[in-house]
Enzyme design. Structure first.
Site, short mmCIF file in Angstrom:
data_model
loop_
_atom_site.label_atom_id
_atom_site.label_comp_id
_atom_site.label_asym_id
_atom_site.label_seq_id
_atom_site.Cartn_x
_atom_site.Cartn_y
_atom_site.Cartn_z
N HIS A 174 10.42 -4.75 1.41
CA HIS A 174 10.57 -5.20 2.81
C HIS A 174 11.81 -4.48 3.37
O HIS A 174 11.83 -3.28 3.46
CB HIS A 174 10.69 -6.72 2.79
CG HIS A 174 10.62 -7.40 4.12
ND1 HIS A 174 10.31 -6.76 5.28
CD2 HIS A 174 10.85 -8.70 4.48
CE1 HIS A 174 10.33 -7.62 6.29
NE2 HIS A 174 10.67 -8.80 5.83
N HIS A 215 2.22 0.32 5.13
CA HIS A 215 2.57 -0.94 5.79
C HIS A 215 1.38 -1.88 5.69
O HIS A 215 0.24 -1.43 5.77
CB HIS A 215 2.91 -0.68 7.26
CG HIS A 215 3.69 -1.78 7.88
ND1 HIS A 215 3.09 -2.90 8.40
CD2 HIS A 215 5.02 -1.96 8.01
CE1 HIS A 215 4.03 -3.71 8.85
NE2 HIS A 215 5.21 -3.18 8.64
N ASP A 233 11.27 2.28 8.15
CA ASP A 233 12.37 2.54 7.22
C ASP A 233 12.45 3.98 6.76
O ASP A 233 13.42 4.37 6.11
CB ASP A 233 12.23 1.64 5.98
CG ASP A 233 12.66 0.24 6.29
OD1 ASP A 233 13.58 0.10 7.10
OD2 ASP A 233 12.07 -0.70 5.74
N1 ACO Z 1 3.32 5.09 -1.94
C1 ACO Z 1 2.21 5.33 -2.67
N2 ACO Z 1 1.12 4.58 -2.65
C2 ACO Z 1 1.12 3.52 -1.82
C3 ACO Z 1 2.22 3.21 -1.02
C4 ACO Z 1 3.35 4.04 -1.09
N3 ACO Z 1 4.43 3.81 -0.34
N4 ACO Z 1 1.95 2.10 -0.31
C5 ACO Z 1 0.72 1.73 -0.65
N5 ACO Z 1 0.20 2.59 -1.57
C6 ACO Z 1 -1.15 2.58 -2.14
C7 ACO Z 1 -1.26 1.51 -3.20
O1 ACO Z 1 -0.95 2.02 -4.48
C8 ACO Z 1 -2.72 1.11 -3.05
O2 ACO Z 1 -3.49 2.11 -3.66
P1 ACO Z 1 -4.83 1.69 -4.48
O3 ACO Z 1 -5.76 1.13 -3.43
O4 ACO Z 1 -5.29 2.95 -5.11
O5 ACO Z 1 -4.39 0.66 -5.46
C9 ACO Z 1 -2.98 1.22 -1.56
O6 ACO Z 1 -2.05 2.20 -1.10
C10 ACO Z 1 -2.76 -0.08 -0.81
O7 ACO Z 1 -1.44 -0.55 -1.08
P2 ACO Z 1 -1.02 -2.05 -1.21
O8 ACO Z 1 0.19 -2.14 -2.08
O9 ACO Z 1 -2.22 -2.87 -1.59
O10 ACO Z 1 -0.67 -2.37 0.29
P3 ACO Z 1 0.16 -3.61 0.80
O11 ACO Z 1 -0.29 -3.86 2.18
O12 ACO Z 1 0.10 -4.74 -0.17
O13 ACO Z 1 1.65 -3.06 0.77
C11 ACO Z 1 3.73 -2.13 1.38
C12 ACO Z 1 2.38 -2.69 1.88
C13 ACO Z 1 4.42 -3.17 0.48
C14 ACO Z 1 4.62 -1.86 2.58
C15 ACO Z 1 3.45 -0.82 0.59
O14 ACO Z 1 2.84 0.14 1.42
C16 ACO Z 1 4.74 -0.24 -0.05
O15 ACO Z 1 5.11 -0.65 -1.13
N6 ACO Z 1 5.40 0.71 0.68
C17 ACO Z 1 6.66 1.24 0.17
C18 ACO Z 1 7.79 0.28 0.49
C19 ACO Z 1 8.13 0.25 1.95
O16 ACO Z 1 8.28 1.29 2.59
N7 ACO Z 1 8.31 -0.96 2.49
C20 ACO Z 1 8.72 -1.15 3.87
C21 ACO Z 1 7.65 -1.80 4.65
S1 ACO Z 1 8.12 -1.86 6.34
C22 ACO Z 1 9.17 -3.14 6.41
O17 ACO Z 1 9.20 -4.06 5.67
C23 ACO Z 1 10.10 -3.06 7.49
#
Ligand code: ACO
Length: 447
Positions: free
Chosen positions: A266, A305, A361
């Protein structure tokens, strides 16, 4: 039939009509769907609330597919260009843009509540020199609860108003004091003649008595504050509402929200992005890093996201702001690595298929670093402006007659009732069970 959903339970053959209101059904309407009189009734299973609306809200609108973000109906792009953080905080809290006199009163109240009790300084001094500023921030916001016991009157609008002023006014002071503690420098008291962002910069960076914030940096920080002010039902807003629903005071609820924000998935993501960019080190290493992401070894921090399945509109604005900031501070070399990462990632099937784009971010940390903020302050820089959003979410929750204490259901999949096993029999009962299993396997093999 109107706006209804017909559901047939194939276990019983019965059909139910369920009302659809505002594009949703009420989960409680499913409770009537039962197999027999002993059945508790149907529930929904939705870990992480991926498709569950936990409230009705009028604060922030997001269309993740189209990349739209609006506060109280106003597009984020217009607010970032034409407004100020204090005006946006007023808007988020009150639903309408202020008149000049409303804005003057609001700004005056925020400015004049920025001093913190001297004893809070002792709380800060209790932390080790290397304590993470976000850990200190969470603790001190919670500690404010003990200084303002009147905040317990959560149903009193006047009390809520006063705590709102206090919280928005004091969070920059707490944040700056936490930072000064980590560098072993004296605390700078708030300067009432400066803007919200300008005063924060002074409390952070003033080394002698005179300090004039650079207007470009002051404006850029104010704009970053606008972009971070609210984001509907994210993890921290949900924490604010959940804790607040027990009628805990707003300081405790805000501390819980800030704690939720601290996590790297987050608000801690901007910190993680900077560490990642430093680890990558140069543009040449970008392709091999992207390969590691695709192989599932690491995540590309600042990408993806839960809601945005296209470019985060805040990231677009921030990318532009970065160049304005660099015109004063000099270019942060990490921007080249970030741009290259974005360029390569957006061409890759892995990211395109999963709709992974830069989020807010991805670029914010690069700007903060160029301004002189240490990486550990990044989540705190997110928490300061988000405080107005958290309070708006909390007030909306506490004044909503539909809301009760937040208490989700679970699907219990554990053991059925069983008798307590005395200590002396425990190993034995397990080994007996294992023995019995082994025997039955042997028997099966013989057959
Ligand atoms: N890098 C690589 N792969 C990713 C990323 C990433 N940053 N984000 C998602 N994925 C992939 C997952 O591995 C998953 O792949 P799969 O379907 O093969 O298993 C798919 O994309 C879906 O991802 P989820 O984790 O299910 O998506 P969710 O909606 O639960 O997560 C989150 C969203 C937590 C923001 C995620 O994208 C992440 O971890 N991003 C990196 C951290 C980040 O930048 N957070 C800031 C968010 S913005 C904020 O809070 C202000």
């Amino acid at each position: 039939m109107g706006d209804t959903l017909s559901v047939t339970d194939n276990r019983t053959g019965k059909t139910y009509e369920i009302a659809i209101e505002d594009g949703a059904i009420r989960a409680m309407d499913l409770r009537q769907i039962r197999v027999d009189d002993d059945d508790y009734g149907l529930k929904t299973y939705d870990p992480a609330f991926k498709n569950t609306a936990s409230c009705k809200s009028r604060i922030t609108f997001i269309d993740g597919e189209k990349g739209i973000l609006r506060y109280r109906g106003y597009p984020i792009e217009q607010l970032a260009e034409k407004s100020s953080y204090i005006e946006v905080a007023y808007l988020i809290l009150n639903g309408e843009l202020p008149t000049q006199s409303q804005l003057d009163i609001f700004a005056h109240e925020i400015t004049h509540h920025s001093i913190i009790h001297e004893y809070i300084k002792r709380v800060i001094e209790g932390f080790r020199y290397d304590a993470h500023p976000m850990g200190m921030f969470v603790s001190m916001v919670g500690a404010l609860s003990t200084f303002y016991p009147d905040a317990k009157k959560v149903h009193d609008p006047q009390s809520r108003q006063l705590q709102t002023y206090r919280l928005i006014a004091k969070v920059p002071t707490l944040a700056a004091f936490a930072y000064r503690h980590t560098i072993g420098m004296r605390f700078n008291y708030p300067d009432n003649d400066l803007s919200y962002a300008g005063n924060f910069l002074k409390m952070m960076f003033c080394m002698s008595n005179s300090y004039t914030p650079d207007p470009v940096l002051e404006k850029a920080l104010d704009q970053l504050f606008i972009l971070h002010a609210d984001h509907e039902q994210n993890c921290s807003a949900n924490a604010m509402r959940a804790v607040g629903s027990s009628e805990a005071d707003p300081y405790c609820s805000t501390a819980a929200a800030a704690a939720a924000l601290y996590g790297p998935l987050h608000g801690g993501a901007n910190e993680a992005v900077l560490r990642m960019l430093n680890e990558i080190g140069s543009k040449d290493n970008v392709p091999s890093f992207v390969k590691r992401v695709k192989d599932g070894e690491v995540r590309l921090m600042g990408f993806g996201h839960r809601v945005y399945k296209s470019y985060d509109p805040r990231a677009k604005i921030i990318k532009k702001t970065a160049h304005e900031v660099f015109s004063v501070t000099g270019k942060n070399p990490l921007i080249d690595i970030a741009l290259e990462l974005e360029r390569i990632a957006l061409q890759e099937d892995y990211f395109v298929k999963r709709k992974l784009y830069p989020n807010v971010d991805f670029y914010s940390g690069i700007i903060y670093e160029a301004m002189g903020f240490p990486v550990s302050m990044f989540p705190v820089l997110f928490a300061i402006p988000r405080t107005s959003g958290w309070i708006a979410q909390w007030v909306e929750m506490i004044t909503d007659s539909d809301q009760k204490i937040a208490r989700p259901q679970q699907l219990y999949l554990g053991e059925d009732e069983r008798d307590f096993v005395p200590m002396r029999n425990r190993g034995r009962s397990i080994s007996k069970k294992l023995d019995a299993k082994a025997q039955s396997r042997k028997g099966a093999r013989k057959k």
